[in-house]
Scaffold this motif. Structure first.
Motif, PDB file in Angstrom:
ATOM      1  N   UNK A 193       8.925  27.243   1.079  1.00 38.17           N
ATOM      2  CA  UNK A 193       9.237  27.522   2.710  1.00 38.17           C
ATOM      3  C   UNK A 193       8.935  25.776   2.730  1.00 38.17           C
ATOM      4  N   UNK A 194       7.906  25.342   2.407  1.00 37.95           N
ATOM      5  CA  UNK A 194       6.684  24.563   2.571  1.00 37.95           C
ATOM      6  C   UNK A 194       7.655  23.112   1.327  1.00 37.95           C
ATOM      7  N   UNK A 195       8.878  23.721   0.350  1.00 38.30           N
ATOM      8  CA  UNK A 195       8.848  22.663  -0.586  1.00 38.30           C
ATOM      9  C   UNK A 195      10.696  22.791   0.813  1.00 38.30           C
ATOM     10  N   UNK A 196      10.917  23.976   0.970  1.00 44.10           N
ATOM     11  CA  UNK A 196      12.799  23.798   2.343  1.00 44.10           C
ATOM     12  C   UNK A 196      11.613  22.621   3.088  1.00 44.10           C
ATOM     13  N   UNK A 197      10.849  23.056   3.308  1.00 44.55           N
ATOM     14  CA  UNK A 197      10.478  21.601   5.032  1.00 44.55           C
ATOM     15  C   UNK A 197      10.386  19.803   4.218  1.00 44.55           C
ATOM     16  N   UNK A 198       9.922  20.337   3.227  1.00 44.87           N
ATOM     17  CA  UNK A 198      10.157  18.961   2.502  1.00 44.87           C
ATOM     18  C   UNK A 198      11.340  17.805   2.260  1.00 44.87           C
ATOM     19  N   UNK A 199      12.069  19.539   1.960  1.00 39.68           N
ATOM     20  CA  UNK A 199      13.506  18.562   0.922  1.00 39.68           C
ATOM     21  C   UNK A 199      14.510  18.222   2.734  1.00 39.68           C
ATOM     22  N   UNK A 200      14.371  18.736   3.852  1.00 38.95           N
ATOM     23  CA  UNK A 200      14.979  19.398   4.651  1.00 38.95           C
ATOM     24  C   UNK A 200      14.509  17.899   5.909  1.00 38.95           C
ATOM     25  N   UNK A 219      14.320  13.710 -11.565  1.00 34.03           N
ATOM     26  CA  UNK A 219      16.349  13.207 -12.038  1.00 34.03           C
ATOM     27  C   UNK A 219      16.920  13.850 -12.683  1.00 34.03           C
ATOM     28  N   UNK A 220      17.164  14.591 -13.235  1.00 34.94           N
ATOM     29  CA  UNK A 220      17.879  15.644 -13.506  1.00 34.94           C
ATOM     30  C   UNK A 220      18.873  16.135 -12.606  1.00 34.94           C
ATOM     31  N   UNK A 221      17.873  16.120 -11.527  1.00 36.95           N
ATOM     32  CA  UNK A 221      19.038  17.504 -10.538  1.00 36.95           C
ATOM     33  C   UNK A 221      20.823  17.066 -10.862  1.00 36.95           C
ATOM     34  N   UNK A 232      21.737  14.275  -1.647  1.00 36.82           N
ATOM     35  CA  UNK A 232      20.814  15.184  -1.815  1.00 36.82           C
ATOM     36  C   UNK A 232      19.697  14.811  -2.872  1.00 36.82           C
ATOM     37  N   UNK A 233      20.253  14.447  -4.293  1.00 36.36           N
ATOM     38  CA  UNK A 233      19.401  14.053  -5.292  1.00 36.36           C
ATOM     39  C   UNK A 233      18.006  13.378  -4.545  1.00 36.36           C
ATOM     40  N   UNK A 234      18.126  12.206  -3.898  1.00 41.23           N
ATOM     41  CA  UNK A 234      16.891  11.628  -3.520  1.00 41.23           C
ATOM     42  C   UNK A 234      16.231  11.925  -2.821  1.00 41.23           C
ATOM     43  N   UNK A 235      16.965  13.294  -2.122  1.00 38.12           N
ATOM     44  CA  UNK A 235      15.840  13.809  -0.912  1.00 38.12           C
ATOM     45  C   UNK A 235      15.045  14.522  -2.054  1.00 38.12           C
ATOM     46  N   UNK A 236      15.680  15.149  -2.738  1.00 36.99           N
ATOM     47  CA  UNK A 236      15.665  16.132  -3.949  1.00 36.99           C
ATOM     48  C   UNK A 236      14.128  15.575  -4.493  1.00 36.99           C
ATOM     49  N   UNK A 237      14.165  14.853  -4.884  1.00 36.04           N
ATOM     50  CA  UNK A 237      13.147  14.369  -5.408  1.00 36.04           C
ATOM     51  C   UNK A 237      12.027  13.546  -4.927  1.00 36.04           C
ATOM     52  N   UNK A 265      14.767  28.723   8.518  1.00 37.57           N
ATOM     53  CA  UNK A 265      16.795  28.305   9.784  1.00 37.57           C
ATOM     54  C   UNK A 265      17.079  27.272   9.464  1.00 37.57           C
ATOM     55  N   UNK A 266      16.693  26.685   8.392  1.00 42.47           N
ATOM     56  CA  UNK A 266      17.865  25.203   7.992  1.00 42.47           C
ATOM     57  C   UNK A 266      18.938  26.220   7.543  1.00 42.47           C
ATOM     58  N   UNK A 267      20.349  26.082   7.877  1.00 41.66           N
ATOM     59  CA  UNK A 267      21.274  27.022   7.270  1.00 41.66           C
ATOM     60  C   UNK A 267      22.146  25.433   6.569  1.00 41.66           C
ATOM     61  N   UNK A 268      21.847  24.451   6.992  1.00 36.89           N
ATOM     62  CA  UNK A 268      23.281  23.456   6.087  1.00 36.89           C
ATOM     63  C   UNK A 268      22.470  22.140   6.536  1.00 36.89           C
ATOM     64  N   UNK A 269      22.816  21.411   5.216  1.00 33.52           N
ATOM     65  CA  UNK A 269      22.679  19.788   5.230  1.00 33.52           C
ATOM     66  C   UNK A 269      23.108  19.239   4.889  1.00 33.52           C
ATOM     67  N   UNK A 270      23.665  18.041   5.197  1.00 29.12           N
ATOM     68  CA  UNK A 270      23.821  16.498   4.532  1.00 29.12           C
ATOM     69  C   UNK A 270      24.534  16.963   2.995  1.00 29.12           C
ATOM     70  N   UNK A 271      25.638  16.894   2.770  1.00 31.07           N
ATOM     71  CA  UNK A 271      25.929  17.024   1.138  1.00 31.07           C
ATOM     72  C   UNK A 271      26.048  16.052  -0.329  1.00 31.07           C
ATOM     73  N   UNK A 272      26.581  15.181   0.500  1.00 36.34           N
ATOM     74  CA  UNK A 272      26.289  14.109  -0.668  1.00 36.34           C
ATOM     75  C   UNK A 272      25.152  13.497  -1.576  1.00 36.34           C
TER      76      UNK A 272
END
Length: 131
Positions: free
Chosen positions: A115-122, A60-62, A37-42, A26-33
């Protein structure tokens, strides 16, 4: 020589899985900068147990792959970019949980792992909005 088609395919899977995971938690919006985003993904990628299943992905190739890969095939989910980053359900079922289960059934990681990945990312993105 790098296999860019394979990288795009893996990025596509990861981005769809991440989008479905976000919708499932139930996370439907994330900051877009991109600067956020890239450091959060990493950071999430380094912690996520499923990352080893995607050998072509280098976090790092995000920027190079992520914005384009999801446009190649978005049968289950995609992303919209604007002032925020939105996961979008494209699965014809119209049900995020069912779409995630179907998506995971055809891949190397479980729905719970996405879902775990999404939680870590968010968690790396203050300002994420859950519904």
């Amino acid at each position: 020589m790098p296999d860019f088609a394979r990288r795009y395919d893996e990025w596509n899977v990861v981005l769809q899985g991440l989008a479905l995971g976000c919708l499932a938690i139930a996370t439907d919006r994330l900051p877009a900068s991109r600067a956020r985003i890239e450091p959060a993904f990493s950071a999430a990628w380094r912690e996520w147990s499923g990352a080893g299943e995607f050998r072509e992905i280098e976090a790092r190739e995000f920027d190079l792959f992520a914005m384009r890969a999801v446009r190649r095939n978005a049968d289950h989910a995609s992303w919209e970019w604007g002032r925020v980053w939105y996961p979008v359900l494209t699965d014809p079922s119209g049900n995020a949980a069912a779409a995630l289960e179907a998506f995971a059934a055809g891949g190397p990681v479980s729905a719970g792992s996405w879902m775990q990945f999404a939680e870590l990312f968010a968690a790396q993105l203050p300002g994420s909005v859950t519904v």
